[in-house]
Structure formats: C-alpha cells, structure tokens
Design an enzyme around this catalytic site. Structure first.
Site, PDB file in Angstrom:
ATOM      1  N   ASP A 231       0.833  -1.215   0.000  1.00 47.60           N
ATOM      2  CA  ASP A 231       0.000   0.000   0.000  1.00 47.60           C
ATOM      3  C   ASP A 231       0.856   1.249   0.000  1.00 47.60           C
ATOM      4  OD1 ASP A 231      -1.705  -2.255   1.207  1.00 47.60           O
ATOM      5  OD2 ASP A 231      -3.112  -0.715   0.548  1.00 47.60           O
ATOM      6  N   ASN A 241       2.098  -3.189   4.018  1.00 48.68           N
ATOM      7  CA  ASN A 241       1.064  -4.002   3.368  1.00 48.68           C
ATOM      8  C   ASN A 241       0.125  -4.553   4.435  1.00 48.68           C
ATOM      9  OD1 ASN A 241      -0.079  -5.159   0.934  1.00 48.68           O
ATOM     10  ND2 ASN A 241       0.660  -7.136   1.654  1.00 48.68           N
TER      11      ASN A 241
HETATM   12  O1  MRU Z   1      -7.298  -3.102   3.384  1.00 52.96           O
HETATM   13  P1  MRU Z   1      -7.176  -3.462   1.928  1.00 52.96           P
HETATM   14  O2  MRU Z   1      -7.990  -4.641   1.544  1.00 52.96           O
HETATM   15  O3  MRU Z   1      -7.408  -2.266   1.044  1.00 52.96           O
HETATM   16  O4  MRU Z   1      -5.664  -3.867   1.766  1.00 52.96           O
HETATM   17  C1  MRU Z   1      -5.175  -4.249   0.512  1.00 52.96           C
HETATM   18  C2  MRU Z   1      -3.779  -4.725   0.562  1.00 52.96           C
HETATM   19  O5  MRU Z   1      -3.166  -4.761   1.594  1.00 52.96           O
HETATM   20  C3  MRU Z   1      -3.126  -5.080  -0.735  1.00 52.96           C
HETATM   21  O6  MRU Z   1      -2.124  -6.002  -0.503  1.00 52.96           O
HETATM   22  C4  MRU Z   1      -2.541  -3.805  -1.317  1.00 52.96           C
HETATM   23  O7  MRU Z   1      -3.529  -2.852  -1.580  1.00 52.96           O
HETATM   24  C5  MRU Z   1      -1.666  -3.952  -2.479  1.00 52.96           C
HETATM   25  S1  MRU Z   1      -2.226  -4.965  -3.803  1.00 52.96           S
HETATM   26  C6  MRU Z   1      -3.153  -4.032  -4.794  1.00 52.96           C
END
Ligand code: MRU
Length: 340
Positions: A231, A241
């Site tokens: 992220d 992440n």
């Molecule tokens: O909380 P989320 O579901 O938005 O978290 C998503 C993640 O942690 C993914 O691994 C991340 O966005 C990268 S992959 C597109």
C-alpha cells in the site's frame, strides 16, 4: 467488468463486501458516496482506491454549482480533502488526488471534461501497468512453484488484472504449473473472500489456509516464493502491506524463501525515507469481534485493529514494478524504477 469504472457520468464499482456470495454492482453520482465506499471498503486495494478517488473528483467537478473557475477549484479542494481522509496508508489515494488537482489547476479550458479524461487515464494506465508487472514478475516463477500470498492483490484490488496476482496470472498463462497458498487474511478475510474467488474463476490451482498455517508451510519446504502487494513503499524499500505481511517476510527469510512485493511505482513514496513514517490505519473493533455480523468475542472486549504493518527492507528479496525488478540497495534501485 472492471472493479471501478466511469459509465454515463456515474461511478460504477463492484461491492467487494458482498463477495464471494453475491456479485453486486453499485453506482454513485455524488463524490461523498465514493469517499464512503472507500472508507467502508465497498472498494479496497491500493490502486483500486486511487482510481476510485480520481473518478470521485471527476464527479465533484461535474456536480459543482460554482459559476467561476476559482469557485470550482475551491469545491474540488473540499472534495479532495474528504477523499484523502478516507484511508491513510495507501499512498495511491493521495497520489491520484494530487494528479487530478494538478490537472484541474493546469487546465485553461473546460475543467470538467479534462478531469473525466484524466481519471479515465489513471484507470487505463493501471491496467497496462499491472500487465507489465505481471510480465516482469513471471520471470521469477518456475514450473511447479508453490506460491504463498496474503490479502487480495488481484483484479479486485486494482482496476483490473492485479499486482501480485498479475504475476501469478501471467505465469499461469505461460503454461507454468503452479499452486497458490492463499492466506485467509483476518480480520476482513480478503484472501478467503476475494483471492480464493478470483483464482478459482481463473482456474488457477490454490488452497485456502488459515493465516497461522503459513509458518509451518514455510518451515517444511512447501513454499517456493512469497508474493504480496504493497500500500506504500518507502524510499529505502520498507513495505507497508496488509497486517500479517511482516510475519510472513521474517519467516520467509528464516527459511530461505524469497519474498517479493509487487508494486506499481504509484505506490512508491520517495518522500518517506523509511517505513517508520508510514501512517498505519486503525479500523473499527467490530471487524475483529464480529464475522459476518456474528459476535465471536466477549461484550466490551478491548481490541486493537491495525490494518497494515511495515516489513523492513532487509527482509525483502526484490520489488517487482512495471519498470522492472528492483534489488538492494533499494534507496538507489527504487528511484531508478520511479524515473522509469
Ligand atoms: O485493506 P485493503 O484490503 O485495502 O488492503 C489491501 C492490501 O493490503 C493489498 O495487498 C494492497 O492494496 C496492495 S495490492 C493491490
């Protein structure tokens, strides 16, 4: 369909909270509803929320009642602040907002069509970037590999195709035999609900595991590579992440298994020297105390619900981007990737 798209002046997205039991599509024509959809995770995944933010700003411009350019820019600033405040960790959100605001400020003609076109470009570029990441990353996958992944990094986390799952997809398309261990990913179960669904739809062999199983699989030689998303990645290669990623990276290193985040350059935040500066989102306790509305913990229990963690760069083997694979020292290689 794409995870999020602009259709006839409205923003359409898949409601990811309903999957895998129902494929429900929702449409919005107010940017505040798009902001809420990001906050309550109707849409989630770093690149997907970046694109949603961009379309949200296009909506804000389209429905602004301002009668002057200054008035429209002021309305957009209010919308930008609302959208930016929804989720703090994924940098794609503020990256997309910044890009849209720059477009609005630089536009000397009609701002509304310029913003709709820019949001569309952000969405289209995401798909193209994901295909490129998939192609670079697939070189890491050998025939017969067992891949461990966490959370959801597939089409649903992006506009289409995915990040880490794009690598899996391309390797599968290349005819490599592979199998994916899918962490369920408590508390919101993105692995069980979304990754399992996507891989099964694509016909890619997979097995769903409880998060606590991963360490045992790594220790007993049943994982060849760990692929995750990110992220926000700091300039030194520290990777934020989904919560639980750090544990996987440490256990991968302990057991000699390579650990690769797959990361579009829009997720790399060169303004942050290290992962210690990445804001970590804390979410509602109910995500931990309840599963599908069913209470599983005592009334009034104290909860800490952190949505992300940071993996220090020393545990990262390499970082796959659309411009190639970055290797240590990341402070040099990531800059090169961002420059393209
Ligand atoms: O909380 P989320 O579901 O938005 O978290 C998503 C993640 O942690 C993914 O691994 C991340 O966005 C990268 S992959 C597109």
């Amino acid at each position: 369909m794409r995870t999020v798209e602009w259709i006839d002046g409205r923003v359409r997205m898949i409601d990811q909270r309903k999957l895998p039991l129902a494929l429900v599509v929702v449409e919005f024509d107010d940017y505040r509803d798009v902001a809420l959809a990001i906050q309550n995770m109707t849409i989630r995944g770093a690149p997907a929320i970046g694109a949603a933010a961009a379309f949200g700003l296009a909506l804000a411009a389209q429905h602004s009642r301002a009668t002057s350019r200054e008035g429209l820019l002021a309305d957009l600033e209010v919308a930008a602040q609302t959208i930016r405040a929804t989720r703090p960790t994924a940098v794609n959100l503020s990256w997309a907002v910044k890009r849209m605001m720059r477009t609005a400020q630089a536009e000397t003609g009609e701002i509304v069509p310029a913003l709709i076109a820019e949001a569309q470009r952000i969405a289209d570029e995401d798909v193209e970037i994901n295909r490129r990441m998939g192609a670079h990353g697939a070189a890491l996958i050998q025939d017969g590999f067992n891949i461990l992944t966490h959370c959801n990094t597939g089409s649903l986390a992006t506009v289409d195709y995915g990040t880490a799952l794009a690598v899996v997809r391309v390797a599968h398309e290349q005819g490599k035999r592979l199998h994916v261990w899918v962490d369920e990913t408590r508390p919101r179960l993105q692995g069980a609900r979304l990754t399992a669904w996507e891989l099964m739809q694509a016909g890619i062999p997979m097995t769903l595991i409880a998060d606590n199983v991963a360490g045992h699989l790594l220790r007993t030689g049943r994982v060849d590579i760990v692929l995750v998303g990110s992220d926000r990645t700091a300039a030194n290669g520290d990777v934020a992440n989904k919560i639980g990623t750090y544990k996987l990276a440490v256990l991968a290193r302990e057991n000699g298994v390579p650990f690769y985040p797959v990361v579009p350059t829009s997720t790399i935040d060169l303004s942050l020297p290290s992962g210690d500066d990445i804001p970590i989102e804390e979410r509602d306790a109910r995500e931990v105390t309840h599963v599908d509305g069913c209470q599983i913990a005592p009334d009034g229990v104290r909860v800490l619900n952190l949505a992300f963690d940071v993996t220090p760069h020393r545990y990262v083997t390499g970082i796959v981007t659309e411009n190639g694979i970055a290797y240590p020292p990341f402070s040099v290689s990531l800059r090169r990737m961002v420059r393209g």
